[in-house]
Design a protein around this motif. Structure first.
Motif, PDB file in Angstrom:
ATOM      1  N   PRO A  64       0.744  -1.253   0.033  1.00 47.88           N
ATOM      2  CA  PRO A  64       0.121  -0.216  -0.003  1.00 47.88           C
ATOM      3  C   PRO A  64       0.795   1.290  -0.136  1.00 47.88           C
ATOM      4  O   PRO A  64       1.937   1.343   0.798  1.00 47.88           O
ATOM      5  CB  PRO A  64      -0.908  -0.092   1.388  1.00 47.88           C
ATOM      6  N   THR A  65       0.438   2.255  -0.675  1.00 47.46           N
ATOM      7  CA  THR A  65       1.299   3.464  -0.814  1.00 47.46           C
ATOM      8  C   THR A  65       1.268   4.065   0.571  1.00 47.46           C
ATOM      9  O   THR A  65       0.213   4.434   1.315  1.00 47.46           O
ATOM     10  CB  THR A  65       0.562   4.570  -1.815  1.00 47.46           C
ATOM     11  N   PRO A  66       2.566   4.394   0.974  1.00 44.49           N
ATOM     12  CA  PRO A  66       2.718   5.120   2.497  1.00 44.49           C
ATOM     13  C   PRO A  66       2.082   6.407   2.246  1.00 44.49           C
ATOM     14  O   PRO A  66       2.467   7.079   1.263  1.00 44.49           O
ATOM     15  CB  PRO A  66       4.305   5.213   2.544  1.00 44.49           C
ATOM     16  N   VAL A  67       1.752   6.809   3.725  1.00 44.82           N
ATOM     17  CA  VAL A  67       1.183   8.249   3.695  1.00 44.82           C
ATOM     18  C   VAL A  67       1.811   8.713   4.891  1.00 44.82           C
ATOM     19  O   VAL A  67       2.055   8.175   5.988  1.00 44.82           O
ATOM     20  CB  VAL A  67      -0.550   8.325   3.947  1.00 44.82           C
ATOM     21  N   ASP A  68       1.852  10.049   5.057  1.00 42.61           N
ATOM     22  CA  ASP A  68       2.434  10.884   6.111  1.00 42.61           C
ATOM     23  C   ASP A  68       1.416  10.857   7.364  1.00 42.61           C
ATOM     24  O   ASP A  68       0.167  10.826   7.028  1.00 42.61           O
ATOM     25  CB  ASP A  68       2.554  12.359   5.667  1.00 42.61           C
ATOM     26  N   THR A  71      -0.660  14.416   7.807  1.00 44.37           N
ATOM     27  CA  THR A  71      -1.510  15.012   6.767  1.00 44.37           C
ATOM     28  C   THR A  71      -2.240  13.769   6.040  1.00 44.37           C
ATOM     29  O   THR A  71      -3.243  14.420   5.157  1.00 44.37           O
ATOM     30  CB  THR A  71      -0.668  15.695   5.802  1.00 44.37           C
ATOM     31  N   ARG A  72      -2.041  12.632   6.194  1.00 46.92           N
ATOM     32  CA  ARG A  72      -2.619  11.551   5.353  1.00 46.92           C
ATOM     33  C   ARG A  72      -2.334  11.735   4.072  1.00 46.92           C
ATOM     34  O   ARG A  72      -2.931  11.155   3.048  1.00 46.92           O
ATOM     35  CB  ARG A  72      -3.982  11.558   5.483  1.00 46.92           C
ATOM     36  N   MET A  73      -1.339  12.409   3.371  1.00 46.99           N
ATOM     37  CA  MET A  73      -0.987  12.779   1.989  1.00 46.99           C
ATOM     38  C   MET A  73       0.164  11.447   1.442  1.00 46.99           C
ATOM     39  O   MET A  73       0.860  11.253   2.568  1.00 46.99           O
ATOM     40  CB  MET A  73      -0.381  14.053   1.797  1.00 46.99           C
ATOM     41  N   GLU A  74      -0.152  11.137   0.404  1.00 48.27           N
ATOM     42  CA  GLU A  74       0.637   9.947  -0.134  1.00 48.27           C
ATOM     43  C   GLU A  74       2.057  10.661  -0.302  1.00 48.27           C
ATOM     44  O   GLU A  74       2.375  11.735  -0.471  1.00 48.27           O
ATOM     45  CB  GLU A  74       0.333   9.456  -1.436  1.00 48.27           C
ATOM     46  N   LEU A  75       3.208   9.394   0.141  1.00 48.57           N
ATOM     47  CA  LEU A  75       4.472   9.918   0.067  1.00 48.57           C
ATOM     48  C   LEU A  75       5.147   9.907  -1.121  1.00 48.57           C
ATOM     49  O   LEU A  75       6.362  10.196  -1.524  1.00 48.57           O
ATOM     50  CB  LEU A  75       5.422   9.054   1.235  1.00 48.57           C
ATOM     51  N   VAL A  76       4.623   8.947  -2.082  1.00 44.12           N
ATOM     52  CA  VAL A  76       5.141   8.921  -3.678  1.00 44.12           C
ATOM     53  C   VAL A  76       3.995   9.076  -4.381  1.00 44.12           C
ATOM     54  O   VAL A  76       2.738   8.943  -4.343  1.00 44.12           O
ATOM     55  CB  VAL A  76       6.025   7.359  -3.698  1.00 44.12           C
ATOM     56  N   ARG A 168      11.951   5.847   5.358  1.00 43.23           N
ATOM     57  CA  ARG A 168      12.137   4.807   5.405  1.00 43.23           C
ATOM     58  C   ARG A 168      10.882   4.116   4.899  1.00 43.23           C
ATOM     59  O   ARG A 168      10.935   2.875   4.049  1.00 43.23           O
ATOM     60  CB  ARG A 168      12.173   4.328   7.125  1.00 43.23           C
ATOM     61  N   ALA A 169       9.626   4.503   4.899  1.00 45.71           N
ATOM     62  CA  ALA A 169       8.394   3.946   4.532  1.00 45.71           C
ATOM     63  C   ALA A 169       8.325   4.151   2.918  1.00 45.71           C
ATOM     64  O   ALA A 169       7.914   3.114   2.406  1.00 45.71           O
ATOM     65  CB  ALA A 169       7.271   4.757   5.061  1.00 45.71           C
ATOM     66  N   VAL A 170       9.072   5.068   2.421  1.00 49.83           N
ATOM     67  CA  VAL A 170       9.191   5.267   0.825  1.00 49.83           C
ATOM     68  C   VAL A 170       9.809   3.982   0.398  1.00 49.83           C
ATOM     69  O   VAL A 170       9.699   3.492  -0.584  1.00 49.83           O
ATOM     70  CB  VAL A 170       9.730   6.627   0.406  1.00 49.83           C
ATOM     71  N   PHE A 171      11.181   3.939   0.928  1.00 52.32           N
ATOM     72  CA  PHE A 171      11.926   2.846   0.678  1.00 52.32           C
ATOM     73  C   PHE A 171      11.454   1.369   0.821  1.00 52.32           C
ATOM     74  O   PHE A 171      11.591   0.501  -0.033  1.00 52.32           O
ATOM     75  CB  PHE A 171      13.463   2.861   1.281  1.00 52.32           C
ATOM     76  N   ASP A 172      10.673   1.156   1.932  1.00 53.28           N
ATOM     77  CA  ASP A 172      10.160  -0.070   2.180  1.00 53.28           C
ATOM     78  C   ASP A 172       8.910  -0.249   1.056  1.00 53.28           C
ATOM     79  O   ASP A 172       9.013  -1.539   0.338  1.00 53.28           O
ATOM     80  CB  ASP A 172       9.409  -0.027   3.483  1.00 53.28           C
TER      81      ASP A 172
END
Length: 361
Positions: A64-68, A71-76, A168-172
């Motif tokens: 699943p696309t990681p979010v902040d 803000t709950r905004m997508e990180l990628v 770290r979440a983006v890389f995972d």
């Protein structure tokens, strides 16, 4: 058994238990390369499993696309397939390096059998608008892989500890299947750790990033782009297979870049000379505004382009002498050499030299 590649066998087990499929394939490749000298039939048997399909295989889809968290905004941002209107126009050295990298990926199976990986981490340095982002899109297009772009505005948190968690979440997320990950404005998260003006949390962020780079799998490509290479931590530079420096385009590159325009070759050459020193993004903006003006005014595109390119150069003090821009503009307005010479109290040959210098006429 004295020379049996025991260390490589241990690495296989470790990679199989802890790492990605690509890391496991590389470990097997290194084991097979050493085993060839001890037991060729066994090495050949194991080599059957070293295929591009095995090395490039992911889990089928991204996690699943990681979010902040705040803000709950997508990180990628994800683009697949990557569609390009045109390929980047690059200097010979840069294009040659990228072609070499693509050639390694095309021969991935050959490399795997020797326990080698293709170049998988590239650093693009250069001013804004010189083609770094377009080149990253082109690489993803050529590799037929999804392009993931780090959303820096979302990743960077006022709480630096959360920024590290976001990175770290983006890389995972990115390593969950083969892709191209673009880290734009890379200097924002890879700043030198010897900068005394920064707090310890920023240094810890760089440590998080370095660990993520070390763990980057062999079946994906990471491209980092920066306008300020001098700000990067020295340890970051060593992680990349290639560092490419994107310069402002030469006259020849600009002429190639303008090849699609419906204008005469001489006009294209003139534009390349007038726009020398500008970035591709500035040139694109000038072309867009000129095309709109030509449509609205129902006029030819070529003279509008030349006039706007000339005004841009004049506005930036790019003429050898200030009055030369006005000379050229009068010529474009249909005034004769004699009229221009009289207006500026110059000789006819002087006006001729100025016109030839900027318009090649």
């Amino acid at each position: 058994m004295e020379n049996f590649p025991k260390k490589e066998l241990v690495n296989i087990v470790q990679a199989g238990m802890l790492s990605s499929k690509s890391a496991f394939a590389l470990a097997v490749g290194r084991f097979v390369a050493k085993l060839k000298h001890q037991d060729l039939p066994l090495a050949q048997e194991l080599s059957r499993f070293l295929t591009v399909e095995h090395a490039m295989r992911g889990v089928g889809d991204f996690s699943p696309t990681p979010v902040d968290a705040d803000t709950r905004m997508e990180l990628v941002e994800t683009v697949h397939p990557v569609v390009l209107q045109k390929a980047p126009v690059l200097d010979e050295a840069t294009q040659g390096t990228l072609d070499s990298v693509l050639n390694e990926w095309e021969n991935l199976e050959v490399l795997l059998h020797e326990g080698l990986a293709p170049a998988r981490m590239l650093l693009f340095c250069g001013q804004p608008g010189v083609g770094k982002t377009l080149a990253a899109h082109w690489m993803a297009h050529e590799l037929r892989l999804p392009l993931l772009t780090l959303n820096l505005a979302t990743v960077m948190s006022s709480y630096l500890g959360k920024t590290g968690n976001n990175v770290r979440a983006v890389f995972d997320h990115a390593i969950s299947r083969p892709c191209v990950l673009l880290l734009d404005e890379f200097d924002a998260i890879a700043k030198r750790r010897d900068d005394d003006s920064d707090v310890g949390e920023l240094k810890r962020l760089v440590n998080v990033l370095l660990q993520a780079l070390d763990d980057w799998p062999a079946n994906s490509m990471l491209i980092a782009a920066t306008n300020h290479g001098e700000l990067l931590d020295p340890a970051v530079w060593r992680r990349f297979d290639h560092v490419l420096h994107f310069e402002l385009p030469s006259k020849d590159l600009i002429a190639r870049y303008l090849d699609y325009l419906p204008v005469a070759d001489q006009v294209r050459t003139t534009l390349a000379a007038l726009l020398h020193g500008e970035s591709f993004s500035t040139i694109d903006q000038l072309i867009r505004t000129a095309r709109k003006a030509a449509l609205i005014e129902k006029s030819d595109l070529a003279p509008i382009l030349v006039r706007r390119a000339l005004r841009l150069r004049m506005s930036k003090g790019g003429m050898t002498k200030p009055y030369e821009g006005e000379m050229v503009m009068m010529y474009l307005d249909g005034r004769s050499y004699r009229e221009i010479a009289t207006h500026f109290d110059k000789t006819h040959p002087t006006v001729s030299r100025v016109i030839k210098r900027y318009l090649g006429e």
